[in-house]
Design an enzyme around this catalytic site. Structure first.
Site, PDB file in Angstrom:
ATOM      1  N   ARG A   1     -10.585 -11.376   1.326  1.00 12.59           N
ATOM      2  CA  ARG A   1     -11.388 -12.443   0.723  1.00 12.59           C
ATOM      3  C   ARG A   1     -10.678 -13.787   0.790  1.00 12.59           C
ATOM      4  O   ARG A   1     -11.315 -14.831   0.807  1.00 12.59           O
ATOM      5  CB  ARG A   1     -11.778 -12.045  -0.707  1.00 12.59           C
ATOM      6  CG  ARG A   1     -10.606 -11.836  -1.612  1.00 12.59           C
ATOM      7  CD  ARG A   1     -10.961 -11.013  -2.853  1.00 12.59           C
ATOM      8  NE  ARG A   1     -11.012  -9.576  -2.587  1.00 12.59           N
ATOM      9  CZ  ARG A   1     -11.295  -8.658  -3.510  1.00 12.59           C
ATOM     10  NH1 ARG A   1     -11.592  -9.022  -4.743  1.00 12.59           N
ATOM     11  NH2 ARG A   1     -11.309  -7.382  -3.182  1.00 12.59           N
TER      12      ARG A   1
ATOM     13  N   LYS B   1       0.839  -1.196   0.000  1.00 12.88           N
ATOM     14  CA  LYS B   1       0.000   0.000   0.000  1.00 12.88           C
ATOM     15  C   LYS B   1       0.878   1.252   0.000  1.00 12.88           C
ATOM     16  O   LYS B   1       2.041   1.201   0.397  1.00 12.88           O
ATOM     17  CB  LYS B   1      -0.870   0.019   1.262  1.00 12.88           C
ATOM     18  CG  LYS B   1      -2.039  -0.934   1.247  1.00 12.88           C
ATOM     19  CD  LYS B   1      -2.901  -0.744   2.480  1.00 12.88           C
ATOM     20  CE  LYS B   1      -4.053  -1.732   2.513  1.00 12.88           C
ATOM     21  NZ  LYS B   1      -5.030  -1.534   1.425  1.00 12.88           N
TER      22      LYS B   1
END
Ligand code: BES
Ligand code: MN
Ligand code: ZN
Length: 494
Positions: free
Chosen positions: A354, A280
Site C-alpha cells: 500500500r 516474515k
C-alpha cells in the site's frame, strides 16, 4: 503455440491427431458419426466394446483409422448432452490436452465445437480453448542447468469450424486469444523470474524492451531522485533497506488521439518482500518473489493491448521496490509523508504494498484517467476471505465494478467484490499521523483497500487483490492473472 481455424471435411484433414467427442452412454457426436461412416463403423464397433464411456475425462486414442486421413484419432468424453457449465468445459479441454501430450503429435485438429455451454457461443469456446492450450503448454525451464532432451511437442492447434460464419467467429477469437496468451506468458515469465534477477531495474529494462518491440508504447522510468523531488515519501520508504534502487515505471500506449483520456492500470512491483524489519517467518518466504505479479500483469496487459492495436489510450504504471531489513530500512513507528501530503505511521513494515501504491496512485492523477485499476498481491487475508479461485475486487464506483464483473465473466478470469465501507476506515487511525499503514486483525484485505481509497478520491477506481490468484505455491508458479480480465475490460471499452 500457433492457432488456426479450418473448415471442410474432418475425414479428409491431414493432421497428426484429429480430436472428436463422444457423449455419455456411448453416443457419438455429429462429427464422430461422420468419421464413423467414413470408417465403415470401425469407431462405433470399438465404442460398443466399452473401452470408452463418453464421460468427461474419458478418452481413447486410435491409430490409422480406416477411411480417415489423420494419423491418429483421439476420442474424448463430452458427458451428457445437456449444456455444460464453464468449469466442465475447461476440464474437457484440460483432459484433452493431457491426452494429446502423451502422444508425439506436433499438431492437432480439434472438432469440439459441438457441446453447448450455458450462455457462451462458438467464439467464446474457441478463445477459451486456445487460452487453455497456451496456458497448459507453458513451462519455465530455461534456468535448469541442462535442458532435458526435447521430445516433439504440440506446437500447432487447429479448430474445426462448421461453416464460414463460425469460422469468422473462431478467427476473431483466436486473434484475441493469441494476444492474451502472449501477455499471460510475458506476465508469467516475469513473475517466475527470481528476485536476484528480477529486480526493480530488471522490471524497468523489461518495460523498455516492450516499448522497443511496440512502436505504440513509450516507457519512462523515474529514479529515486525524481521521486524524492515529487515527494513520494511512502514509496521511497519501502526500498530504503535494500541495495536495489526503487523505480517508478510508466508505459504509455497510444491507440487514440492525445485528447482522449487514458485508462490507467497500476501494478504492485515488490521484487522481493522479506517483510523488512517486521520480518516474515522463514517458511514459505520464497513465495515472496511473486510479490511483483501485479506489476507483471500490467506489463502483460500492455503487451496484449499493443498486440490487438486497441483504439484507446492506456497507461501502465509500476512502482517497483525491494522490501529488505537493514540498518537503513524503515522501522515500525516511522512516519512518512506521501505525495498527496497525507502522512502515514508505518506500524508494520510488512504492509509495504500500500505504501508504494499510494504514491503511484497519487502520481497518475495528472493523466486525468478515465478509470484507474490497480493490481496487487496485497494481503494474505484475501485467501482467508475468498480462497484461491476469485481475485478480490474493491471499487469506489459501481459502474466500473460492473464493467469488471462483465469482463471477468467473458474472460473466465473470476473476481468477487468486497466492500470498502467508511466504517472500516476507523481501523486505520493513528495517534501521530493522518493514518496507520495497518488496520489490525479484522478484515485485513478491506482495510488495505480502505488505505488505498484515501488516495483515489479524484477518479473512478478499482483495486484487485491477487495475493491468492496471481501465483500458486505448489507447484510454484505465476498464473498470469489478471491479464485476461484486464485485457477483456479494455477490449470492451473499444
Ligand atoms: N506481499 C504480502 C501479501 C501476501 C501474502 C501475498 C501472502 C501473497 C501471499 C504483503 O506485503 C503483506 O505482507 N501483507 C501483510 C499485511 C499485514 C502486515 C497487515 C499480510 O498479508 O500479512
Ligand atoms: Mn509485505
Ligand atoms: Zn508484499
Amino acid at each position: 503455440m500457433e492457432f488456426k481455424s479450418r473448415t471442410g471435411q474432418p475425414t479428409k484433414a491431414r493432421t497428426q491427431c484429429l480430436v472428436a467427442g463422444v457423449y455419455d452412454k456411448k453416443v457419438l457426436s455429429d462429427i464422430a458419426k461422420t468419421l464413423d461412416k467414413a470408417s465403415r463403423g470401425y469407431i462405433s464397433r470399438i465404442i460398443k466394446k466399452g473401452d470408452m464411456t463418453g464421460k468427461v475425462g474419458s478418452g481413447l486414442l486410435l491409430h490409422e483409422v480406416p477411411g480417415i486421413a489423420a494419423d491418429r484419432l483421439l476420442l474424448v468424453g463430452l458427458g451428457g448432452k445437456a449444456a455444460m457449465d464453464v468449469g466442465q468445459y475447461q476440464n474437457l479441454i484440460k483432459s484433452t490436452i493431457s491426452k494429446l501430450k502423451i502422444t508425439s503429435a506436433r499438431n492437432a485438429l480439434l472438432c469440439l465445437s459441438e457441446p453447448e455451454i450455458k450462455g457462451k457461443d462458438a467464439r467464446w469456446k474457441a478463445r477459451q480453448t486456445a487460452e487453455i492450450f497456451a496456458h497448459t503448454m507453458y513451462s519455465f525451464t530455461h534456468m535448469k542447468g541442462k535442458q532435458s532432451a526435447k521430445k516433439p511437442t504440440l506446437n500447432r492447434v487447429e479448430m474445426h469450424a462448421a461453416n464460414r460464419t463460425e469460422q469468422n467467429a473462431v478467427n476473431k477469437a483466436l486473434l484475441e486469444a493469441s494476444a492474451i496468451a502472449k501477455g499471460v506468458t510475458a506476465a508469467r515469465n516475469l513473475g517466475n523470474t527470481p528476485s536476484n534477477i528480477c529486480t526493480p531495474a530488471y522490471m524497468a529494462r523489461e518495460s523498455r524492451k516492450l516499448a522497443r518491440d511496440n512502436k505504440t508504447i513509450t516507457t519512462t522510468v523515474l529514479e529515486e531522485k525524481d521521486m524524492k523531488r515529487l515527494g513520494m515519501g511512502a514509496l521511497l520508504s519501502v526500498g530504503k533497506g535494500s541495495a536495489e534502487p526503487s523505480k517508478l515505471i510508466i508505459m504509455n500506449y497510444k491507440g487514440a488521439p492525445r485528447s482522449e483520456q487514458p485508462y490507467v492500470i497500476v501494478g504492485k512491483g515488490i521484487s522481493f518482500d522479506s517483510g523488512g524489519i517486521s520480518l516474515k517467518a522463514g517458511a514459505g518466504m520464497g513465495d515472496m518473489i511473486y510479490d511483483m505479479c501485479g506489476a507483471a500483469s500490467i506489463l502483460g496487459t500492455m503487451s496484449a493491448v499493443a498486440e490487438l492495436n486497441l483504439p484507446i489510450n492506456v497507461i501502465g504504471v509500476i512502482p517497483a521496490a525491494e522490501n529488505m531489513p537493514s540498518g537503513s530500512a524503515s522501522k515500525p513507528g516511522d512516519i512518512v509523508k506521501t505525495m498527496s501530503g497525507q502522512t502515514v505511521e508505518i506500524l508494520n513494515t510488512d504492509a509495504e504494498g500500500r505504501l508504494v501504491l499510494c504514491d503511484a496512485l497519487t502520481y497518475i492523477g495528472k493523466f486525468k484517467p478515465r478509470t484507474v485499476i490497480d493490481v496487487a498481491t496485497l494481503t494474505g487475508a484475501i485467501k482467508t476471505a475468498l480462497g484461491k479461485y476469485p481475485t478480490g475486487l474493491f471499487a469506489n464506483d459501481d459502474d466500473l465494478a460492473n464493467d469488471l464483473q462483465h469482463a471477468a465473466d467473458a474472460s473466465a478470469d473470476r473476481i468477487w467484490r468486497l466492500p470498502i465501507w467508511e466504517d472500516y476506515q476507523t481501523q486505520l487511525k493513528s495517534q501521530f499521523a493522518d493514518m496507520a499503514n495497518v488496520g489490525g486483525r479484522e478484515a485485513g484485505s478491506i482495510t488495505a483497500a480502505c488505505f488505498l481509497a484515501r488516495f483515489t478520491k479524484k477518479y473512478r477506481w478499482a483495486h484487485l487483490d491477487i495475493a491468492a490468484t496471481g501465483f500458486t505455491s505448489s507447484p510454484k508458479g505465476a498464473t498470469g492473472r489478471p491479464v485476461p480480465l484486464l485485457t477483456q475490460y479494455l477490449i470492451d471499452r473499444c
